[in-house]
Design a protein around this motif. Sequence first.
Motif, PDB file in Angstrom:
ATOM      1  N   ARG A 165       0.807  -1.155  -0.036  1.00  0.00           N
ATOM      2  CA  ARG A 165      -0.115  -0.040  -0.072  1.00  0.00           C
ATOM      3  C   ARG A 165       1.002   1.172  -0.020  1.00  0.00           C
ATOM      4  O   ARG A 165       2.055   1.074   0.008  1.00  0.00           O
ATOM      5  CB  ARG A 165      -0.938  -0.038   1.308  1.00  0.00           C
ATOM      6  N   LEU A 166       0.023   2.544  -0.027  1.00  0.00           N
ATOM      7  CA  LEU A 166       1.022   3.705  -0.078  1.00  0.00           C
ATOM      8  C   LEU A 166       1.597   3.872   1.119  1.00  0.00           C
ATOM      9  O   LEU A 166       2.696   4.728   1.274  1.00  0.00           O
ATOM     10  CB  LEU A 166       0.114   4.640  -0.681  1.00  0.00           C
ATOM     11  N   ASP A 167       1.131   3.317   2.407  1.00  0.00           N
ATOM     12  CA  ASP A 167       1.896   3.494   3.579  1.00  0.00           C
ATOM     13  C   ASP A 167       3.070   2.552   3.618  1.00  0.00           C
ATOM     14  O   ASP A 167       3.756   2.414   4.841  1.00  0.00           O
ATOM     15  CB  ASP A 167       0.969   3.427   4.594  1.00  0.00           C
ATOM     16  N   GLY A 168       3.376   1.699   2.733  1.00  0.00           N
ATOM     17  CA  GLY A 168       4.526   0.608   2.910  1.00  0.00           C
ATOM     18  C   GLY A 168       3.897  -0.491   3.439  1.00  0.00           C
ATOM     19  O   GLY A 168       4.884  -1.426   3.585  1.00  0.00           O
ATOM     20  N   LYS A 169       2.703  -0.839   3.849  1.00  0.00           N
ATOM     21  CA  LYS A 169       2.331  -2.100   4.529  1.00  0.00           C
ATOM     22  C   LYS A 169       1.782  -2.984   3.390  1.00  0.00           C
ATOM     23  O   LYS A 169       1.399  -2.556   2.260  1.00  0.00           O
ATOM     24  CB  LYS A 169       1.164  -1.868   5.265  1.00  0.00           C
ATOM     25  N   PRO A 170       1.849  -4.330   3.446  1.00  0.00           N
ATOM     26  CA  PRO A 170       1.794  -5.175   2.384  1.00  0.00           C
ATOM     27  C   PRO A 170       0.132  -5.171   2.274  1.00  0.00           C
ATOM     28  O   PRO A 170      -0.588  -4.888   3.308  1.00  0.00           O
ATOM     29  CB  PRO A 170       2.019  -6.583   2.954  1.00  0.00           C
TER      30      PRO A 170
END
Length: 204
Positions: free
Chosen positions: A21-26
Motif C-alpha cells: 500500500r501507499l503507507d508501505g504495508k503489504p
Amino acid sequence: PHPDAAVFIVAWIMDSCDDVRLDGKPKDPSIPRGSYSHAQKLRAAATYGFGRLHGLGSLAWQKSEVSGKMIGNPSVSETVSRYMITLRKKKVRAGEVATSARAITPEIIYKLYHYNNEPEVAEIKPVTRRRRNAPVDINQWGGGRSRIMLHAVYVISFLCLLRFDEALKIQLQDIRKLTDASFELNLPFRKTSQYGGKITHRVA
C-alpha cells in the motif's frame, strides 16, 4: 503540473498494481492488483495526458535552470522510470510472466514479402489529403512505398541481429551498392559480432 507530479504518478500506479500500500504495508491477498502490463498502460496514459492533452510533449521532467520550476512531462521522469523497473522485478519474482516481443522468423518475413508485393498493396498511390474525422480502415495503412521501407528494415534487423531502435540509426551513407545484386552495410555503431561490423548481402 504540481512539482510532485512524478511522485503522484508513481503513487497512482503503485495503488493499482503493487503488492504494498501507499503507507508501505503489504496489501491483503484478497485485494486485486494489476499486472505489469497494466502498469505500463497507466504510465502510457499519463504520458499521453500530460504530453498531448496538456501540451507538455515528451521533454524529460526536470528543474528549469532559469525559473527554478519543474518543466517537462512528469511521466517521463527518472522517478517514474526507476519505479517501473523496480515493479517489473517484483512482478517477475512473484511469478508473473514477463512481457516479450514476438520474435520474427524467416517464415514471417517470407509472408510479409509476398503480401507486400500483391498488386493492390504494392501500388504506390499519389498522396492525398484526408479529413481528420474521416472514417479509417485499420487494414489500409501506409502505402506501397512505406511497406517497402518497413520490409527493408525488418530484413536488415533480422540479418544483422539489430534491435529496431538500432536499425533506425542506419542512414543512406551507411549503405554502399556493390553490384546490381549486392550491397554493403556499415553499421554506424558498435555491435558485438564475430564477423565485425560490416555485412555484405546478396540480393536475389
